[in-house]
Design a protein around this motif. Structure first.
Motif, mmCIF file in Angstrom:
data_model
loop_
_atom_site.group_PDB
_atom_site.id
_atom_site.type_symbol
_atom_site.label_atom_id
_atom_site.label_comp_id
_atom_site.label_asym_id
_atom_site.label_seq_id
_atom_site.Cartn_x
_atom_site.Cartn_y
_atom_site.Cartn_z
ATOM 1 N N MET A 1 0.835 -1.196 0.000
ATOM 2 C CA MET A 1 0.000 0.000 0.000
ATOM 3 C C MET A 1 0.876 1.255 0.000
ATOM 4 N N GLU A 29 5.928 2.646 -1.836
ATOM 5 C CA GLU A 29 5.199 1.441 -1.411
ATOM 6 C C GLU A 29 5.633 0.991 -0.009
ATOM 7 N N ILE A 50 0.480 -5.588 1.788
ATOM 8 C CA ILE A 50 -0.980 -5.738 1.890
ATOM 9 C C ILE A 50 -1.460 -5.442 3.317
ATOM 10 N N GLY B 82 -8.087 -10.110 -9.101
ATOM 11 C CA GLY B 82 -7.929 -8.717 -9.533
ATOM 12 C C GLY B 82 -8.343 -8.414 -10.959
ATOM 13 N N THR B 100 -10.215 -5.092 -2.738
ATOM 14 C CA THR B 100 -10.150 -5.861 -1.488
ATOM 15 C C THR B 100 -10.770 -7.236 -1.672
ATOM 16 N N VAL B 107 -5.742 -11.799 -2.574
ATOM 17 C CA VAL B 107 -5.179 -10.437 -2.603
ATOM 18 C C VAL B 107 -3.713 -10.492 -3.043
ATOM 19 N N ARG B 108 -2.976 -11.492 -2.539
ATOM 20 C CA ARG B 108 -1.570 -11.646 -2.940
ATOM 21 C C ARG B 108 -1.456 -11.847 -4.439
ATOM 22 N N ARG B 111 -2.348 -8.565 -6.305
ATOM 23 C CA ARG B 111 -1.265 -7.590 -6.218
ATOM 24 C C ARG B 111 -0.102 -8.009 -7.113
ATOM 25 N N ALA B 114 -0.812 -7.176 -10.783
ATOM 26 C CA ALA B 114 -0.984 -5.775 -11.189
ATOM 27 C C ALA B 114 0.232 -5.329 -11.991
ATOM 28 N N GLN B 124 -4.338 -0.276 -5.725
ATOM 29 C CA GLN B 124 -3.870 -0.660 -4.391
ATOM 30 C C GLN B 124 -4.749 -1.791 -3.866
ATOM 31 N N PHE B 125 -4.169 -2.585 -2.967
ATOM 32 C CA PHE B 125 -4.860 -3.793 -2.527
ATOM 33 C C PHE B 125 -4.885 -3.907 -1.010
#
Lengths: 60, 263
Positions: A1, A29, A50, B82, B100, B107-108, B111, B114, B124-125
């Motif tokens: 993030m 980041e 994350i 995603g 989210t 999520v991993r 991300r 991306a 963003q995650f």
């Protein structure tokens, strides 16, 4: 993030604002750190970039 | 206080098979999505004959005809790997997109997938529950979710929470599989989800998740009822548009009228 997420990111429990602590970053980041709720003091970890915004009892 | 939960249901092949009637349903859904994360995208493309790409693209065209505000900030709830978040970021080249999911493994992967360069810096995650979104009220111009509603333990709570984080005039876009109204198509639809998809699931060592899938579709309210639930959750204008002979529905709902500065 990235830090700009803090503009809208809130504690999922009480919707309080969050204070960011950075342990590791790569440019903008944030890879590792934590977010602490200024109101209810619950802490949310950031791992591998994350933020884990599940309340503590629901994380696994 | 720690809650004592019954052991989670599994299919004969040992794979997770969420049971909506238990208190641990949300946890079981998460276990299931962790289990299938590795082959999730490939399976979906196969089970939908590649139509899922088109569904996502068409839903964004429908959104452009419906919306009255520019899309500056967007949230994709239940982002999986995603795919929808990336489609939103591509469709709106200046929008900032947050994605989210309840499952950390998803999520991993999202991300990791991306793009590092162009567009990637707008994504963003985070891990979050759709029922307790970690965002301030009125944060987004658009909230999307694809094939998520039927997995929520409470649909009214999920709709209300997504409504909460939308600005006045912001739009909730939900993409969901639903029962086609024409009888012959409906028969093919059920044969596919009740027999072909579980068979395909077994080939992927995931019998439970793909027995759960048709069950979850049956558990979802029908189109008129689901649309009415948007009204009950505080959305003003709302509409449902079907695709692929009614197999997929795009629900579009506006969170109040746009304010002067949001137009």
């Amino acid at each position: 993030m990235r830090p700009d997420l803090l503009e809208i990111l809130r504690c999922p429990v009480c919707k309080g604002e969050l204070e960011l602590s950075v342990a590791q970053r790569d440019g903008q980041e944030i890879l590792r750190g934590s977010l602490a709720c200024a109101r209810c003091r619950v802490t949310y970890p950031i791992e591998d970039g994350i933020p884990d915004m599940l309340p503590p009892g629901e994380r696994d | 206080m720690a809650q004592r939960l019954p052991p989670a249901r599994t299919a004969p092949d040992g794979s997770p098979y969420p049971d909506r009637s238990t208190a641990s349903f949300e946890r079981e859904v998460r276990t299931m999505f962790t289990f299938i994360a590795r082959h999730y995208e490939r399976f979906n493309h196969l089970a939908t004959f590649g139509q899922d790409f088109l569904w996502r693209a068409r839903s964004l065209w429908e959104l452009d005809r419906f919306r009255r505000v520019p899309i500056v900030r967007a949230l994709d709830v239940g982002c999986g790997t995603g795919e929808f978040a990336r489609a939103v970021a591509t469709h709106y080249p200046s929008a900032r997109v947050v994605a989210t999911d309840l499952t950390l493994e998803m999520v991993r992967r999202a991300r990791g997938a991306a793009p590092g360069g162009a567009g990637g810096e707008r994504l963003q995650f985070g891990r979050a529950s759709a029922l307790r979104l970690p965002f301030a009220d009125r944060s987004f111009d658009l909230v999307t979710n694809a094939f998520v509603l039927r997995n929520l333990s409470s649909l009214p709570a999920g709709l209300a929470e997504m409504r909460r984080v939308l600005r006045p005039g912001g739009v909730l876009l939900s993409l969901e599989v639903g029962e086609p109204s024409a009888a012959p198509i409906r028969a093919v639809f059920h044969a596919h989800f009740d027999h072909v998809v579980p068979l395909l699931g077994r080939a992927f060592g995931s019998e439970g998740p793909y027995r759960y899938l048709p069950e979850s579709l049956r558990g979802l309210p029908d189109r008129p009822r689901l649309l009415a639930m948007h009204g009950e959750a505080g959305f003003s204008r709302h509409t449902a548009r079907t695709q692929s002979l009614g197999v997929v529905t795009v629900y579009l709902a506006e969170a109040g009228a746009p304010s002067e500065e949001s137009r």
